[in-house]
Scaffold this motif. Sequence first.
Motif, PDB file in Angstrom:
ATOM      1  N   SER A 279     125.495  11.822 -24.142  1.00 45.29           N
ATOM      2  CA  SER A 279     126.380  10.848 -23.868  1.00 45.29           C
ATOM      3  C   SER A 279     125.784   9.645 -22.695  1.00 45.29           C
ATOM      4  O   SER A 279     126.338   8.562 -22.872  1.00 45.29           O
ATOM      5  N   CYS A 280     124.669  10.113 -22.319  1.00 40.98           N
ATOM      6  CA  CYS A 280     123.816   8.946 -21.272  1.00 40.98           C
ATOM      7  C   CYS A 280     123.512   7.912 -21.906  1.00 40.98           C
ATOM      8  O   CYS A 280     123.510   6.698 -21.912  1.00 40.98           O
ATOM      9  N   GLY A 281     122.791   8.320 -23.206  1.00 40.54           N
ATOM     10  CA  GLY A 281     122.056   7.266 -24.154  1.00 40.54           C
ATOM     11  C   GLY A 281     123.195   6.620 -24.771  1.00 40.54           C
ATOM     12  O   GLY A 281     122.806   5.318 -24.842  1.00 40.54           O
ATOM     13  N   LEU A 300     119.761  14.616 -13.046  1.00 41.73           N
ATOM     14  CA  LEU A 300     119.555  13.858 -14.353  1.00 41.73           C
ATOM     15  C   LEU A 300     119.272  12.627 -14.363  1.00 41.73           C
ATOM     16  O   LEU A 300     118.634  12.187 -15.646  1.00 41.73           O
ATOM     17  N   CYS A 301     119.514  11.915 -13.280  1.00 40.37           N
ATOM     18  CA  CYS A 301     119.346  10.402 -13.523  1.00 40.37           C
ATOM     19  C   CYS A 301     118.195   9.839 -12.875  1.00 40.37           C
ATOM     20  O   CYS A 301     118.228   8.521 -12.772  1.00 40.37           O
ATOM     21  N   ASP A 302     117.102  10.451 -12.566  1.00 41.43           N
ATOM     22  CA  ASP A 302     116.170   9.707 -12.064  1.00 41.43           C
ATOM     23  C   ASP A 302     115.378   9.015 -12.943  1.00 41.43           C
ATOM     24  O   ASP A 302     114.377   8.201 -12.708  1.00 41.43           O
ATOM     25  N   ILE A 303     115.570   9.117 -14.190  1.00 38.43           N
ATOM     26  CA  ILE A 303     114.771   8.328 -15.342  1.00 38.43           C
ATOM     27  C   ILE A 303     115.700   7.222 -15.868  1.00 38.43           C
ATOM     28  O   ILE A 303     115.458   6.585 -16.988  1.00 38.43           O
ATOM     29  N   CYS A 304     116.769   7.031 -15.341  1.00 39.39           N
ATOM     30  CA  CYS A 304     117.980   6.182 -15.853  1.00 39.39           C
ATOM     31  C   CYS A 304     117.771   4.458 -15.464  1.00 39.39           C
ATOM     32  O   CYS A 304     117.476   4.499 -14.103  1.00 39.39           O
ATOM     33  N   PRO A 305     118.047   3.762 -16.085  1.00 39.65           N
ATOM     34  CA  PRO A 305     117.906   2.330 -15.676  1.00 39.65           C
ATOM     35  C   PRO A 305     118.750   2.095 -14.460  1.00 39.65           C
ATOM     36  O   PRO A 305     119.933   2.639 -14.338  1.00 39.65           O
ATOM     37  N   ARG A 311     126.604   1.406 -12.744  1.00 42.25           N
ATOM     38  CA  ARG A 311     127.700   1.446 -13.903  1.00 42.25           C
ATOM     39  C   ARG A 311     128.342   2.725 -13.497  1.00 42.25           C
ATOM     40  O   ARG A 311     129.672   2.821 -13.199  1.00 42.25           O
ATOM     41  N   CYS A 312     127.572   3.994 -13.645  1.00 41.43           N
ATOM     42  CA  CYS A 312     128.089   5.265 -13.447  1.00 41.43           C
ATOM     43  C   CYS A 312     128.435   5.505 -12.079  1.00 41.43           C
ATOM     44  O   CYS A 312     129.530   6.178 -11.618  1.00 41.43           O
ATOM     45  N   THR A 313     127.731   4.879 -11.051  1.00 43.30           N
ATOM     46  CA  THR A 313     128.279   4.968  -9.550  1.00 43.30           C
ATOM     47  C   THR A 313     129.516   4.533  -9.402  1.00 43.30           C
ATOM     48  O   THR A 313     130.289   4.967  -8.749  1.00 43.30           O
TER      49      THR A 313
END
Length: 412
Positions: A279-281, A300-305, A311-313
Amino acid sequence: MTLSIPASRVLPVMPAEQQAGLDPYMAQIITNRKSGLSLNHIIGCPLDCGYCVRHFWGNFEQKVPQLLVTTPEAVEVLVGHEAFRPDTTPIQLFNKATDPMLPGVKPHTFAVLKELDRRGLTNLVLVITRFHVSAADMELLEGLRNVRVTLLFTYSGIKDSRVEPIAKSDTTVSSILRAARMRRRTKVILYWRPIVPGWNDDPETMAGVLNVGRHADAIVFTGYYHKEENAEYLRELGVPVPYGDDFQRRKVLPGELDARVVQAWRDSGIATPLFRKTSCGVTYAHQVADYNGHLGVPELCDICPVAQVERCTAALRPPSEEEFRAALESFGYDTSAPFLVEDGHVLTSALGEQRRYALQHELGFQVWEVAHPHVHAAHGRALQGYVLSPEEQAQLDQARDRLAAAARYDDD
Ligand code: SF4
């Protein structure tokens, strides 16, 4: 309803007596999975992937796809399902027991997409395939105006055709490149799975997969379901299967392998973002916040742009107890069941996986089952390769105690 499937392309409906003998899970036309509400009214597949989940439900030998109900009926069941919310609920098509782009299945896949689109629905729709996607298919997908489609191409780089017969051809890679070249509103994800020690975790294979991934909107990686049924099948073919006989409920991807995948991606220098969760991708590709609220598990989010984390925050908000109860009620679920709104997740007990996913998708917030612990850095995968630290074990025990206390309180 107008579903444009030429009569010659309509698959046969499985006879009732044969349907009566199906495993109950295979017979379910709609199931709610973490990545979306899944429509699976066609079962049967000739692709023979050795690790196929159909081994678990005794359906692997069915090679010819068959309908369980007609496609117009299936669409009605989907949009009438208790967990379906117009424009909100993520949907998956044919992710359980066939490939949506097989020649016999494809007319039905497009018929469903066109019908949802005709109804003006803007739900995210996930189409997971490893098969041939033609230029004509892409034109059709690009002609949709409302549904937000993601093509997820399962591509592992595995070269052993006993594990993946399709590995002998370049079908998947050429389809990824074609789809990526022709996409405008359709999103394309390289679904890097299964990653399995000894099969496809060498540096050269990883670099090859990442090189294909440079053309996609995102890359999502994960392990494989290590269960007795597929392990037995693969071992009979002579394929070495890792992880011994420690069979697991969730997908297996040890922490050491996770770290090597992330490092390989960093070393590759490609610009395509890498994600641990489907779902993240998908949500990154469509520039919206994750509908599963994975930010509640921040490691989970350490590699996310950065823009996607923002946006998620902005979207992540714990429900109040009243809101959670209202959500339970809106789906028709038991509102007296105990739950606790905690940091990043709601803790529940015995709600059942499918109900938890419906709530999670509705609230964009993690909904956990107290009996299934989340271990730091295991990222919701099987605990193989992970050990509960004394602190994590204590946290788990405390969570169980808190929920038990809440249940007692609710009983009063
Ligand atoms: S910020 Fe975290 S939850 Fe959101 S898409 Fe990125 S990895 Fe997923």
